[in-house]
Motif scaffolding. Structure first.
Motif, PDB file in Angstrom:
ATOM      1  N   THR A  27       0.861  -1.177   0.000  1.00  0.00           N
ATOM      2  CA  THR A  27       0.000   0.000   0.000  1.00  0.00           C
ATOM      3  C   THR A  27       0.899   1.229   0.000  1.00  0.00           C
ATOM      4  O   THR A  27       1.865   1.290   0.749  1.00  0.00           O
ATOM      5  CB  THR A  27      -0.934   0.005   1.220  1.00  0.00           C
ATOM      6  OG1 THR A  27      -1.711  -1.200   1.190  1.00  0.00           O
ATOM      7  CG2 THR A  27      -1.864   1.190   1.204  1.00  0.00           C
ATOM      8  N   ARG A  28       0.584   2.195  -0.855  1.00  0.00           N
ATOM      9  CA  ARG A  28       1.449   3.369  -1.040  1.00  0.00           C
ATOM     10  C   ARG A  28       0.969   4.610  -0.314  1.00  0.00           C
ATOM     11  O   ARG A  28       1.753   5.336   0.289  1.00  0.00           O
ATOM     12  CB  ARG A  28       1.548   3.709  -2.523  1.00  0.00           C
ATOM     13  CG  ARG A  28       2.185   2.656  -3.349  1.00  0.00           C
ATOM     14  CD  ARG A  28       2.298   3.158  -4.783  1.00  0.00           C
ATOM     15  NE  ARG A  28       2.393   2.024  -5.676  1.00  0.00           N
ATOM     16  CZ  ARG A  28       1.995   2.032  -6.924  1.00  0.00           C
ATOM     17  NH1 ARG A  28       1.484   3.110  -7.445  1.00  0.00           N
ATOM     18  NH2 ARG A  28       2.116   0.956  -7.663  1.00  0.00           N
ATOM     19  N   SER A  29      -0.321   4.906  -0.425  1.00  0.00           N
ATOM     20  CA  SER A  29      -0.808   6.168   0.115  1.00  0.00           C
ATOM     21  C   SER A  29      -2.310   6.101   0.356  1.00  0.00           C
ATOM     22  O   SER A  29      -2.991   5.229  -0.174  1.00  0.00           O
ATOM     23  CB  SER A  29      -0.481   7.317  -0.843  1.00  0.00           C
ATOM     24  OG  SER A  29      -0.987   7.047  -2.126  1.00  0.00           O
ATOM     25  N   ALA A  30      -2.781   7.052   1.159  1.00  0.00           N
ATOM     26  CA  ALA A  30      -4.209   7.119   1.479  1.00  0.00           C
ATOM     27  C   ALA A  30      -4.614   8.577   1.644  1.00  0.00           C
ATOM     28  O   ALA A  30      -3.835   9.392   2.152  1.00  0.00           O
ATOM     29  CB  ALA A  30      -4.501   6.346   2.752  1.00  0.00           C
ATOM     30  N   VAL A  31      -5.827   8.869   1.209  1.00  0.00           N
ATOM     31  CA  VAL A  31      -6.385  10.221   1.335  1.00  0.00           C
ATOM     32  C   VAL A  31      -7.801  10.106   1.872  1.00  0.00           C
ATOM     33  O   VAL A  31      -8.606   9.332   1.349  1.00  0.00           O
ATOM     34  CB  VAL A  31      -6.409  10.952  -0.029  1.00  0.00           C
ATOM     35  CG1 VAL A  31      -7.062  12.321   0.101  1.00  0.00           C
ATOM     36  CG2 VAL A  31      -5.016  11.078  -0.615  1.00  0.00           C
ATOM     37  N   LEU A  32      -8.086  10.851   2.905  1.00  0.00           N
ATOM     38  CA  LEU A  32      -9.449  10.985   3.418  1.00  0.00           C
ATOM     39  C   LEU A  32      -9.972  12.284   2.832  1.00  0.00           C
ATOM     40  O   LEU A  32      -9.296  13.316   2.902  1.00  0.00           O
ATOM     41  CB  LEU A  32      -9.431  11.038   4.943  1.00  0.00           C
ATOM     42  CG  LEU A  32     -10.778  11.002   5.633  1.00  0.00           C
ATOM     43  CD1 LEU A  32     -11.442   9.647   5.428  1.00  0.00           C
ATOM     44  CD2 LEU A  32     -10.619  11.285   7.111  1.00  0.00           C
ATOM     45  N   LEU A  33     -11.147  12.232   2.214  1.00  0.00           N
ATOM     46  CA  LEU A  33     -11.653  13.402   1.513  1.00  0.00           C
ATOM     47  C   LEU A  33     -13.135  13.572   1.745  1.00  0.00           C
ATOM     48  O   LEU A  33     -13.843  12.626   2.076  1.00  0.00           O
ATOM     49  CB  LEU A  33     -11.382  13.262   0.007  1.00  0.00           C
ATOM     50  CG  LEU A  33     -12.021  12.044  -0.664  1.00  0.00           C
ATOM     51  CD1 LEU A  33     -12.786  12.446  -1.902  1.00  0.00           C
ATOM     52  CD2 LEU A  33     -10.920  11.056  -1.027  1.00  0.00           C
TER      53      LEU A  33
END
Length: 144
Positions: A27-33
């Motif tokens: 897993t590389r990255s995560a964004v909560l939006l």
């Protein structure tokens, strides 16, 4: 960066995203939006990439809602998955008006990542709500 978090302030939820990325291999990255595409929290990407990801994820989420309204008996979107040659993109409902977008390499176990995303959301769902924005000029809306 278009965000709900004041400039220079780290979101209280950044550590959750960091934990998710660290727990699931590849897993590389995560964004909560917010569902309308504003970054609330991020891990593993720069601000410009996070803005682009938030806009993209909000669009995918909106398409999923439209598909649910037309073909899924108005069912809620649980998850949208985009499978590319070398990357997996997951967009999931994270709370009222909020989405979670995660980028992973092709070698990531999609079932494990989906499960971990679900567990993260379930554990902190009340803190992930994004209030509906009112249009300028509507009663009760404050001007800039």
């Amino acid at each position: 960066m278009a965000t709900d978090t004041p400039a220079g302030q780290v979101s209280d939820l950044d550590w959750l995203l960091s934990g998710l990325v660290q727990r699931v291999p590849y897993t590389r990255s995560a964004v909560l939006l917010s569902a309308d595409g504003l970054v609330k929290s991020l891990h593993g990407m720069d601000a410009d990439s996070a803005d682009h990801m938030a806009a993209l994820a909000a669009g995918l989420y909106s398409l999923g809602r439209s598909a649910g309204a037309r073909f899924g008996d108005n069912g809620e979107v649980r998850q949208v998955v985009v499978e590319l040659d070398s990357t997996l993109l997951f967009v999931a409902t994270a709370g009222a008006g909020t989405c979670l977008a995660v980028l992973a390499g092709r070698n990531a176990d999609a079932a494990v990542l989906g499960y971990e995303m679900t567990m993260l959301v379930k554990s902190v769902r009340p803190y992930l709500v994004t209030p509906t924005r009112q249009a300028a000029g509507m009663p009760g809306a404050t001007g800039l």
